[in-house]
Design an enzyme around this catalytic site. Structure first.
Site, PDB file in Angstrom:
ATOM      1  CB  ILE A 196      90.157 -55.859  -8.349  1.00 29.52           C
ATOM      2  CG1 ILE A 196      91.035 -56.213  -9.559  1.00 29.52           C
ATOM      3  CG2 ILE A 196      89.968 -57.071  -7.442  1.00 29.52           C
ATOM      4  CD1 ILE A 196      92.484 -56.511  -9.217  1.00 29.52           C
TER       5      ILE A 196
ATOM      6  NE  ARG B 170      81.573 -58.419  -4.063  1.00 24.17           N
ATOM      7  CZ  ARG B 170      80.464 -58.931  -4.606  1.00 24.17           C
ATOM      8  NH1 ARG B 170      80.201 -60.226  -4.426  1.00 24.17           N
ATOM      9  NH2 ARG B 170      79.665 -58.182  -5.323  1.00 24.17           N
TER      10      ARG B 170
ATOM     11  N   GLY C  84     108.241 -23.348 -11.054  1.00 24.84           N
ATOM     12  CA  GLY C  84     108.412 -24.717 -10.610  1.00 24.84           C
ATOM     13  C   GLY C  84     109.675 -25.282 -11.222  1.00 24.84           C
TER      14      GLY C  84
ATOM     15  CD  GLU D 137     110.492 -34.607  -4.497  1.00 25.20           C
ATOM     16  OE1 GLU D 137     111.152 -33.657  -4.953  1.00 25.20           O
ATOM     17  OE2 GLU D 137     110.148 -34.670  -3.322  1.00 25.20           O
TER      18      GLU D 137
ATOM     19  CD  GLU E 131     110.295 -18.457  -6.205  1.00 28.54           C
ATOM     20  OE1 GLU E 131     111.410 -18.352  -5.673  1.00 28.54           O
ATOM     21  OE2 GLU E 131     109.844 -17.618  -7.027  1.00 28.54           O
TER      22      GLU E 131
ATOM     23  CB  THR F 149     105.509 -33.353 -13.988  1.00 26.65           C
ATOM     24  OG1 THR F 149     106.247 -32.762 -15.077  1.00 26.65           O
ATOM     25  CG2 THR F 149     104.998 -32.252 -13.067  1.00 26.65           C
TER      26      THR F 149
ATOM     27  CG  ASP G  43     119.791 -36.771  -9.669  1.00 23.16           C
ATOM     28  OD1 ASP G  43     118.843 -36.470 -10.413  1.00 23.16           O
ATOM     29  OD2 ASP G  43     120.976 -36.540  -9.956  1.00 23.16           O
TER      30      ASP G  43
ATOM     31  N   GLY H 220     115.731 -37.482  -4.224  1.00 19.15           N
ATOM     32  CA  GLY H 220     114.296 -37.420  -3.986  1.00 19.15           C
ATOM     33  C   GLY H 220     113.505 -38.256  -4.967  1.00 19.15           C
ATOM     34  NE  ARG H 221     113.557 -35.358 -10.382  1.00 21.96           N
ATOM     35  CZ  ARG H 221     114.171 -34.437 -11.090  1.00 21.96           C
ATOM     36  NH1 ARG H 221     115.352 -34.710 -11.640  1.00 21.96           N
ATOM     37  NH2 ARG H 221     113.643 -33.242 -11.252  1.00 21.96           N
TER      38      ARG H 221
END
Length: 385
Positions: A338, A269, A127, A364, A123, A366, A241, A243-244
């Site tokens: 690189i 390159r 959080g 999901e 919200e 921090t 869990d 989702g992580r």
């Protein structure tokens, strides 16, 4: 899904990612949306119901298979994973762990067929701190249903979702173990539900987030997940869990894509008359990236095997998500280096990889919140010795 069938499906998906999705990335970026024809193809392939049980129209993948599919899809632009990730991740996990049989019978076939889900926890003022949740669900005085009021923020897929799982306060005070929070299945076409304009983001073009507003939203009694109040936060955490693990797998897949791009660029390159891939400090960055991706792949294999064995993976899922998302950030940073000056230009992929990867360390959970969770479980385990 049995091992042989899964192997065939996975091989088919790898070809689809490289031959269909990667060539379509330019369209996704320019128009900030997944093309309708690709969305239809993904639904036909069953990607929206990967974790739904087979007897309800899904593929019935276990956690190991699920993470491999997410990792493979995440080799392409993040929007392709994002559009179905809530279905097969948090929404389905909550439905599996907390839904009644009637709720499962109704919603599993629908999301497997391609109805898009979103997950409403965060919200404007809440959080990770569920005690500050302001969205309310009060008993409907005219029936056995509920009336929801409040708003949710940063909700993935909200602009085009068909259904939301909404966390709301059913008790005034924050009770022990977050028992003031309940979960509700809310069709997005319910009167009183509206969404804001999609937020403009740093990266991940084609993946949309927006606010969800709830203004005197009446839902029936059977919208309450599990038919019991006070269980919403527990279902949400169990879903996170899942989702992580998904975000960890996505970070790992995207890091691999970025490193492959850097390998190709370093080989092509030239500087001082030879490919820059011959320079030892370029090789160091390549080798460090390969080492870290391999470590994340091993963590993914371990945490998903534990989940499939029925173990609690709260600590391991958090650790995997923290390591993989931070690893991806380091890899894409090296890839920009690189590429050199070209890595700072939007004309090249490295700049996009850098922007896209930043969110993995935030949603999901921090990195910092998950570090606290990991430490809490460590201390609890030590105290129990």
């Amino acid at each position: 899904m049995d091992a042989d069938t899964f192997a065939q499906f996975h091989e088919q998906l790898e070809r689809y990612v490289r031959e269909r999705l990667i060539p379509a990335e330019k369209d996704v970026i320019e128009n900030d949306r997944v093309p309708d024809d690709i969305l239809d193809e993904m639904k036909d392939m069953g990607l929206f119901g990967l974790s739904v049980p087979e007897d309800h129209g899904g593929a019935g993948l276990n956690m190991t298979q699920y993470a491999k599919i997410v990792k493979t899809m995440s080799y392409a632009a993040p929007a392709f994973r994002s559009i179905f990730s809530i279905n097969i991740g948090m929404f389905n996990s909550a439905l599996k762990n907390g839904g009644t049989k009637a709720q499962q019978d109704e919603w599993w076939p629908r999301i497997a067929a391609g109805e898009i889900a979103c997950f409403g926890l965060t919200e404007p003022g809440s959080g990770s701190d569920s005690a500050a949740m302001a969205t309310t669900a009060k008993p409907d005085p005219d029936g056995n249903g509920w009336i929801l009021n409040g708003s949710k923020r940063y909700i993935t897929n909200a602009p085009h979702a068909d259904v939301a799982l909404i966390m709301a306060r059913t008790e005034k005070d924050a009770l022990p173990k977050n028992a003031h929070v309940s979960a509700f299945i809310v069709p997005m076409d319910t009167p009183g539900v509206s969404t804001g304009s999609p937020d403009k983001k740093m990266g991940q073009a084609g993946s949309h987030i927006a606010d969800v507003m709830l203004d005197d939203v009446h839902v029936p009694g059977d919208a309450l997940l599990g038919g019991e109040t006070g269980q919403g936060f527990r279902f949400a955490m169990m879903s996170l869990d899942n989702g992580r693990i998904s975000v960890g797998a996505a970070s790992t897949g995207y890091a691999r894509r970025a490193l492959d791009s850097a390998l190709r660029y370093a080989t092509e390159r030239k500087a001082f008359g030879e490919p820059i891939a011959n320079f030892q400090l370029i090789q160091q960055m390549l080798a460090e990236s390969e080492t870290e991706i391999y470590a994340a792949e091993c963590m993914m294999a371990d945490v998903t095997a534990r989940a499939d064995a029925g173990e609690s993976t709260i600590k391991q899922a958090a650790a995997f998500k923290v390591f993989a998302s931070e690893m991806c950030g380091r890899v894409v940073d090296r890839v920009v280096q690189i590429y050199g000056g070209a890595g700072y230009l939007a004309e090249y992929d490295a700049e996009r990889f850098f922007r896209d990867a930043r969110i993995y360390r935030i949603y999901e959970g921090t990195t910092q919140i998950l570090q606290l969770q990991i430490a809490k479980h460590m201390l609890r385990e030590y105290a129990a010795l």
